[in-house]
Motif scaffolding. Structure first.
Motif, PDB file in Angstrom:
ATOM      1  N   ALA A 206       0.831  -1.202   0.000  1.00  0.00           N
ATOM      2  CA  ALA A 206       0.000   0.000   0.000  1.00  0.00           C
ATOM      3  C   ALA A 206       0.870   1.259   0.000  1.00  0.00           C
ATOM      4  N   ILE A 207       1.952   1.251   0.774  1.00  0.00           N
ATOM      5  CA  ILE A 207       2.860   2.395   0.813  1.00  0.00           C
ATOM      6  C   ILE A 207       3.498   2.609  -0.557  1.00  0.00           C
ATOM      7  N   THR A 208       3.896   1.521  -1.209  1.00  0.00           N
ATOM      8  CA  THR A 208       4.497   1.621  -2.534  1.00  0.00           C
ATOM      9  C   THR A 208       3.518   2.233  -3.526  1.00  0.00           C
ATOM     10  N   LEU A 209       2.275   1.762  -3.515  1.00  0.00           N
ATOM     11  CA  LEU A 209       1.251   2.314  -4.402  1.00  0.00           C
ATOM     12  C   LEU A 209       1.035   3.796  -4.109  1.00  0.00           C
ATOM     13  N   ALA A 210       0.971   4.146  -2.828  1.00  0.00           N
ATOM     14  CA  ALA A 210       0.750   5.544  -2.456  1.00  0.00           C
ATOM     15  C   ALA A 210       1.880   6.434  -2.977  1.00  0.00           C
ATOM     16  N   MET A 211       3.111   5.951  -2.884  1.00  0.00           N
ATOM     17  CA  MET A 211       4.240   6.745  -3.367  1.00  0.00           C
ATOM     18  C   MET A 211       4.224   6.852  -4.874  1.00  0.00           C
ATOM     19  N   ARG A 212       3.791   5.793  -5.560  1.00  0.00           N
ATOM     20  CA  ARG A 212       3.646   5.869  -7.010  1.00  0.00           C
ATOM     21  C   ARG A 212       2.610   6.920  -7.397  1.00  0.00           C
ATOM     22  N   ALA A 213       1.581   7.052  -6.558  1.00  0.00           N
ATOM     23  CA  ALA A 213       0.494   7.996  -6.842  1.00  0.00           C
ATOM     24  C   ALA A 213       0.820   9.412  -6.402  1.00  0.00           C
ATOM     25  N   GLY A 214       2.002   9.624  -5.812  1.00  0.00           N
ATOM     26  CA  GLY A 214       2.422  10.969  -5.482  1.00  0.00           C
ATOM     27  C   GLY A 214       2.544  11.283  -4.008  1.00  0.00           C
ATOM     28  N   MET A 215       2.095  10.390  -3.110  1.00  0.00           N
ATOM     29  CA  MET A 215       2.278  10.636  -1.680  1.00  0.00           C
ATOM     30  C   MET A 215       3.759  10.563  -1.341  1.00  0.00           C
ATOM     31  N   ARG A 216       4.194  11.437  -0.448  1.00  0.00           N
ATOM     32  CA  ARG A 216       5.591  11.438  -0.035  1.00  0.00           C
ATOM     33  C   ARG A 216       5.673  11.523   1.495  1.00  0.00           C
ATOM     34  N   PRO A 217       6.710  10.961   2.091  1.00  0.00           N
ATOM     35  CA  PRO A 217       6.850  11.062   3.555  1.00  0.00           C
ATOM     36  C   PRO A 217       6.901  12.513   3.992  1.00  0.00           C
ATOM     37  N   GLY A 218       6.205  12.788   5.084  1.00  0.00           N
ATOM     38  CA  GLY A 218       6.220  14.138   5.636  1.00  0.00           C
ATOM     39  C   GLY A 218       6.806  14.120   7.018  1.00  0.00           C
ATOM     40  N   ARG A 219       6.176  14.814   7.934  1.00  0.00           N
ATOM     41  CA  ARG A 219       6.690  14.886   9.299  1.00  0.00           C
ATOM     42  C   ARG A 219       6.496  13.565  10.020  1.00  0.00           C
ATOM     43  N   ARG A 220       7.371  13.282  10.942  1.00  0.00           N
ATOM     44  CA  ARG A 220       7.228  12.139  11.822  1.00  0.00           C
ATOM     45  C   ARG A 220       7.288  12.646  13.247  1.00  0.00           C
ATOM     46  N   ASP A 221       6.150  12.633  13.947  1.00  0.00           N
ATOM     47  CA  ASP A 221       6.067  13.197  15.304  1.00  0.00           C
ATOM     48  C   ASP A 221       6.773  12.299  16.297  1.00  0.00           C
TER      49      ASP A 221
END
Length: 221
Positions: A206-221
C-alpha cells in the motif's frame, strides 16, 4: 490464541532444523516439516496450508524465486517472508515484486523472525530499516502508469487517506493512533479497509502504491 502455520523452505539442514526447533517453542506458531527444495515446498504448501512461508532464495541449484512465483499463482493468500544471507537492494526489490511481504537476514534473531511471521500473518510486512528508503524509491519508480494508483486512492475515505499518509510517514499503528486521536483498533480497521480497497496484501504494498500515486513522507512526530 490464533495459531499460525509456518513452513520453512531452506536447504541448509542444520540451520533449518535449528530455526524450526526455536520457532516451535513459540506458543502461537505451528511449524510444519521443513522443505529443502522447490518441489517439496510446493507440495507442502498445497497439503499443509501454511499461512506464512519462511523462504531462503538459495536452494542448491534452484532459485527460491520460483517458489514465490508459484505460490503467488496458486496460493495468493499465503504470505512469504524471505530469510536469506543475501542483502543487496536489487534482490530485495525483485523478491517484493514477485510477492514477498518481508525480508530478513539470517543473522537476525529468532525473536525478530517470529515477530515478522506474526506481522505477515496479520497482513503486515518487514524490510530492514537501513534499506527501506532505497527499496521504496525503487518500487515507487516501477509503475508505468502512475495515474492508476491515483485513481485507486480516490476510492479511499478522507480518514483512510490520513491513515495511509501516516503509513507513508513511517508510523506504526500506535503512533498513527496517537497522531490521529484514534484507538489502535480503529486504526487497524481503517488499515484493513484501505488494503481491501486497494487490493493490496500488506502495508508495504500500500505504501508503494501511495508513493507511485504521489504521496511522499512528511513529518514524523
Amino acid at each position: 490464541m490464533q495459531l499460525i502455520r509456518v513452513l520453512i523452505v531452506d536447504d541448509h539442514a542444520l540451520f533449518a532444523e535449528a530455526l524450526s526447533a526455536r520457532l516451535g517453542r513459540e506458543p502461537d506458531l505451528v511449524v510444519l516439516p521443513v522443505a529443502a527444495d522447490v518441489r517439496r515446498a510446493l507440495a507442502l504448501t498445497a497439503t499443509e496450508r501454511p499461512q506464512v512461508i519462511v523462504l531462503d532464495l538459495t536452494l542448491g541449484p534452484e532459485n527460491g524465486l520460483d517458489v514465490l512465483d508459484r505460490v503467488r499463482e496458486h496460493h495468493p493468500d499465503v504470505r512469504v517472508v524471505v530469510l536469506t544471507a543475501m542483502s543487496d537492494v536489487d534482490a530485495i526489490v525483485q523478491a517484493i515484486r514477485r510477492g514477498a511481504v518481508g525480508w530478513l537476514s539470517k543473522t537476525e534473531s529468532a525473536d525478530l523472525v517470529a515477530q515478522v511471521i506474526r506481522g505477515a500473518a496479520r497482513r503486515g510486512g518487514w524490510i530492514p530499516p537501513e534499506v527501506l528508503g532505497d527499496v521504496l524509491r525503487r518500487l515507487a519508480g516501477d509503475d508505468p502508469e502512475p495515474n492508476g494508483g491515483a485513481q485507486l486512492l480516490a476510492d479511499l475515505t478522507p480518514r483512510e487517506r490520513e491513515v495511509l499518509q501516516c503509513m507513508v510517514d513511517g508510523l506504526n499503528r500506535a503512533e498513527i493512533a496517537d497522531r490521529l486521536g484514534l484507538s489502535a483498533n480503529t486504526v487497524r480497521t481503517h488499515t484493513q479497509n484501505l488494503l481491501a480497497k486497494l487490493d493490496m496484501h500488506s502495508a508495504l504494498e500500500a505504501i508503494t502504491l501511495a508513493m507511485r500515486a504521489g504521496m511522499r513522507p512528511g513529518r514524523r512526530d
